[in-house]
Scaffold this active site. Structure first.
Site, PDB file in Angstrom:
ATOM      1  N   LYS A  54      89.323  42.510  15.521  1.00  0.00           N
ATOM      2  CA  LYS A  54      90.231  41.552  16.416  1.00  0.00           C
ATOM      3  C   LYS A  54      90.993  42.634  17.298  1.00  0.00           C
ATOM      4  O   LYS A  54      91.051  42.369  18.536  1.00  0.00           O
ATOM      5  CB  LYS A  54      91.300  40.877  15.315  1.00  0.00           C
ATOM      6  CG  LYS A  54      92.333  40.178  16.231  1.00  0.00           C
ATOM      7  CD  LYS A  54      93.520  39.640  15.027  1.00  0.00           C
ATOM      8  CE  LYS A  54      94.769  39.329  15.496  1.00  0.00           C
ATOM      9  NZ  LYS A  54      95.688  40.520  15.828  1.00  0.00           N
ATOM     10  N   SER A  81     104.782  47.149  18.575  1.00  0.00           N
ATOM     11  CA  SER A  81     104.368  48.104  19.326  1.00  0.00           C
ATOM     12  C   SER A  81     103.749  47.436  20.603  1.00  0.00           C
ATOM     13  O   SER A  81     103.185  47.927  21.632  1.00  0.00           O
ATOM     14  CB  SER A  81     103.206  48.880  18.656  1.00  0.00           C
ATOM     15  OG  SER A  81     101.939  48.004  18.290  1.00  0.00           O
ATOM     16  N   ASP A  90      98.892  45.181   8.972  1.00  0.00           N
ATOM     17  CA  ASP A  90      98.016  43.921   8.959  1.00  0.00           C
ATOM     18  C   ASP A  90      97.351  43.885   7.638  1.00  0.00           C
ATOM     19  O   ASP A  90      96.725  43.053   7.382  1.00  0.00           O
ATOM     20  CB  ASP A  90      97.102  43.960   9.981  1.00  0.00           C
ATOM     21  CG  ASP A  90      97.925  43.120  11.292  1.00  0.00           C
ATOM     22  OD1 ASP A  90      99.149  43.048  11.191  1.00  0.00           O
ATOM     23  OD2 ASP A  90      97.215  43.434  12.390  1.00  0.00           O
TER      24      ASP A  90
HETATM   25  O1  LIG Z   1      98.388  45.726  19.297  1.00  0.00           O
HETATM   26  C1  LIG Z   1      98.015  44.870  18.404  1.00  0.00           C
HETATM   27  O2  LIG Z   1      96.577  44.624  18.779  1.00  0.00           O
HETATM   28  C2  LIG Z   1      98.485  44.563  17.292  1.00  0.00           C
HETATM   29  C3  LIG Z   1      99.757  45.419  16.950  1.00  0.00           C
HETATM   30  C4  LIG Z   1     100.252  45.069  15.682  1.00  0.00           C
HETATM   31  O3  LIG Z   1     101.604  44.427  15.883  1.00  0.00           O
HETATM   32  P1  LIG Z   1     103.127  45.025  16.166  1.00  0.00           P
HETATM   33  O4  LIG Z   1     102.844  46.146  16.930  1.00  0.00           O
HETATM   34  O5  LIG Z   1     104.000  43.798  16.457  1.00  0.00           O
HETATM   35  O6  LIG Z   1     103.261  45.371  14.781  1.00  0.00           O
HETATM   36  C5  LIG Z   1      99.537  44.061  14.822  1.00  0.00           C
HETATM   37  O7  LIG Z   1     100.331  43.578  13.747  1.00  0.00           O
HETATM   38  C6  LIG Z   1      98.762  42.994  15.208  1.00  0.00           C
HETATM   39  O8  LIG Z   1      98.190  42.173  14.496  1.00  0.00           O
HETATM   40  C7  LIG Z   1      97.832  43.470  16.687  1.00  0.00           C
HETATM   41  C1  LIG Z   2     100.194  39.505  13.472  1.00  0.00           C
HETATM   42  C2  LIG Z   2      99.094  39.697  13.812  1.00  0.00           C
HETATM   43  O1  LIG Z   2      98.445  39.321  15.126  1.00  0.00           O
HETATM   44  P1  LIG Z   2      99.360  39.053  16.275  1.00  0.00           P
HETATM   45  O2  LIG Z   2     100.586  39.898  16.474  1.00  0.00           O
HETATM   46  O3  LIG Z   2      98.407  39.416  17.365  1.00  0.00           O
HETATM   47  O4  LIG Z   2      99.537  37.547  16.523  1.00  0.00           O
HETATM   48  C3  LIG Z   2      97.957  39.751  12.733  1.00  0.00           C
HETATM   49  O5  LIG Z   2      96.878  39.574  13.007  1.00  0.00           O
HETATM   50  O6  LIG Z   2      98.298  39.733  11.581  1.00  0.00           O
END
Ligand SMILES: O=C(O)C1=C[C@@H](OP(=O)(O)O)[C@@H](O)[C@H](O)C1
Ligand SMILES: C=C(OP(=O)(O)O)C(=O)O
Length: 441
Positions: free
Chosen positions: A30, A173, A317
């Protein structure tokens, strides 16, 4: 019916599985899909993103890029993108669905336009997630921003020139990643100063990796507190291959580790920047029989698992998938440094505690940790709330496979946000599900 052959909305009834056995290929990542699609749109010319995710989040990115003027064509499993370069159309309203990363990345790029509005049809999920840190950084760069108290709906209007800017990385992030996509296309570039206790380092490195794949120069200090992106660059169109998805695969691996049988899961490259790769080590540390043969991970399930204490921020995640393993393990597991889980599709600390307690487990929480005491025998026989959160649905599903009696999970169609074939994949390993009409939106 959707592509997975399941109703548009549904609950799922998870039946206990005697064993899980078979061979699967990990779905496309993803987080790389969203990045590659956006970078392709920011290039002039045609790019091919090979093997894109088919999840709702990938669909949200494709829809928004199309609305901004990119050419978007799906050819087999690939996306062929004709980019808009540094000129997304102005005056467009984008709806990123429930996709946090997609929303934030697009918000950064919106500063290239003389006005983009953002709405969501998930007011109770994405609509409640904080956007203020990114809006503040954009406004310090000279963008005009409007929002509902730092949340959706909102609008962003450039142009901005770039320069030195601080952005908080304490809550997500994704704000810094958003600015990293914007920086190369600004006349003055961006000198990012990430403030606070920086969370989710791994996705930041995935963003740097994506910039490099599209010929964009950027450099970062080891601790990622300074990221320097020269201005006046162009994203170079090309062909990129999406790797396999570690976060979703972590749930399949947790399921395989907690039931007897054997799983061979391919398409998980060993050298990968997805932090959730660490889920393999965590499961091993818990006692799982998990080995690697090249890009294939082999799990021989049903070994007794035991508790661990780990900093979960590196594999944010995968924490919920691993919480399912912890709930079935001997002893008390704690995930530390996971405050940001409260800011996801649901509050993944308090809501998880509530659902696990309803299943009879002992769970405690602090502001930034979650502690679960495992049980050798989970009764099941209850209805659990999926909280509209794909990762909560994965956690509850893994538990249902090991319970004495079936567990019903409400609103299970939200699995499609990141892993549309999740139930189908488990069915191919021998799991049995029913898909009654949804009792939760
Ligand atoms: O940069 C990304 O694609 C993501 C960063 C993460 O979020 P955070 O940076 O808010 O932890 C992750 O939890 C999310 O599913 C996808
Ligand atoms: C938190 C998630 O995604 P996003 O922050 O992109 O909604 C996830 O995939 O668990």
């Amino acid at each position: 019916m959707s592509a997975d052959g399941l109703p548009e909305t549904f609950d799922v009834i998870v039946h206990p599985a005697a064993e899980l056995r078979g061979v699967l290929r990990a779905q496309p990542s993803k987080n790389y899909t969203t990045r590659y699609l956006l970078a392709a749109a920011l290039a002039d010319g045609e790019s091919r993103v090979v093997g894109v995710a088919t999840s709702e989040d990938a669909g949200a990115m494709l829809r928004c890029l199309g609305d901004w003027g990119a050419g978007v064509e799906l050819v087999g499993g690939d996306a062929v993108i004709r980019g808009f370069g540094s000129g997304p159309r102005a005056g467009v309203t984008l709806n990123p669905g429930n996709a946090g990363a997609v929303a934030r990345f697009l918000m950064g790029v919106a500063a290239l336009t003389t006005g983009t509005a953002f709405v969501t049809d998930y007011p109770d999920s994405l609509g409640r997630r904080p956007q203020g840190d990114l809006l503040e950084a954009l406004s310090r760069l000279g963008a005009r921003v409007q929002s509902r108290d730092g949340m959706f709906p909102l609008s962003i209007s450039g142009p901005v020139r770039g320069g030195v800017v601080e952005v908080s990385a304490e809550r997500s992030s994704q704000y810094a990643s958003a600015l990293m996509f914007l920086g190369p296309l600004l006349p003055d570039g961006l000198e990012l100063r990430l403030t606070g206790d920086i969370k989710s380092h791994a996705p930041l490195r995935q963003t740097l990796d994506t910039l490099a794949a599209f010929g964009v120069q950027a450099s970062a200090s080891d601790d990622l507190s300074r990221i320097s992106i020269p201005g006046g660059q162009a994203f170079r169109a090309g062909r990129v291959l999406v790797p396999g998805d570690y976060p979703g695969s972590a749930a399949i691996l947790a399921a395989a580790a907690t039931r007897p049988g054997e799983l061979r899961l391919s398409n998980l490259r060993e050298h990968d920047l997805q932090g959730e790769r660490e889920a393999l080590n965590v499961l091993r540390e818990m006692g799982a029989d998990l080995t690697r043969e090249g890009d294939t991970v082999v799990v021989r399930g049903g070994r007794p698992l035991h508790a661990v204490t780990r900093d979960g921020d590196g594999f944010t995640d995968a924490v919920q998938a691993l919480t399912a393993a912890a709930a079935l393990a001997d002893g008390t597991t704690t995930w530390e440094n996971v405050y940001t889980l409260r800011l996801k599709e649901c509050d993944r600390i308090s809501d998880t505690r509530r659902e696990l307690e309803a299943l009879g487990l002992t769970v405690t929480e602090t502001q930034d940790s979650l502690t679960v005491t495992g049980t050798p025998s989970l009764a099941g026989g209850v209805t659990a709330d999926g909280h509209g959160d794909h990762r909560m649905i994965m956690l509850l599903t893994v538990l249902g496979l090991s319970a004495q009696a079936p567990i019903r999970i409400t609103g299970a169609h939200h699995i499609r946000k990141s892993y549309p074939m999740f139930f189908r994949h488990l069915e191919s390993l021998g799991a049995r599900f029913e898909y009654p009409e949804a009792t939760r939106a």
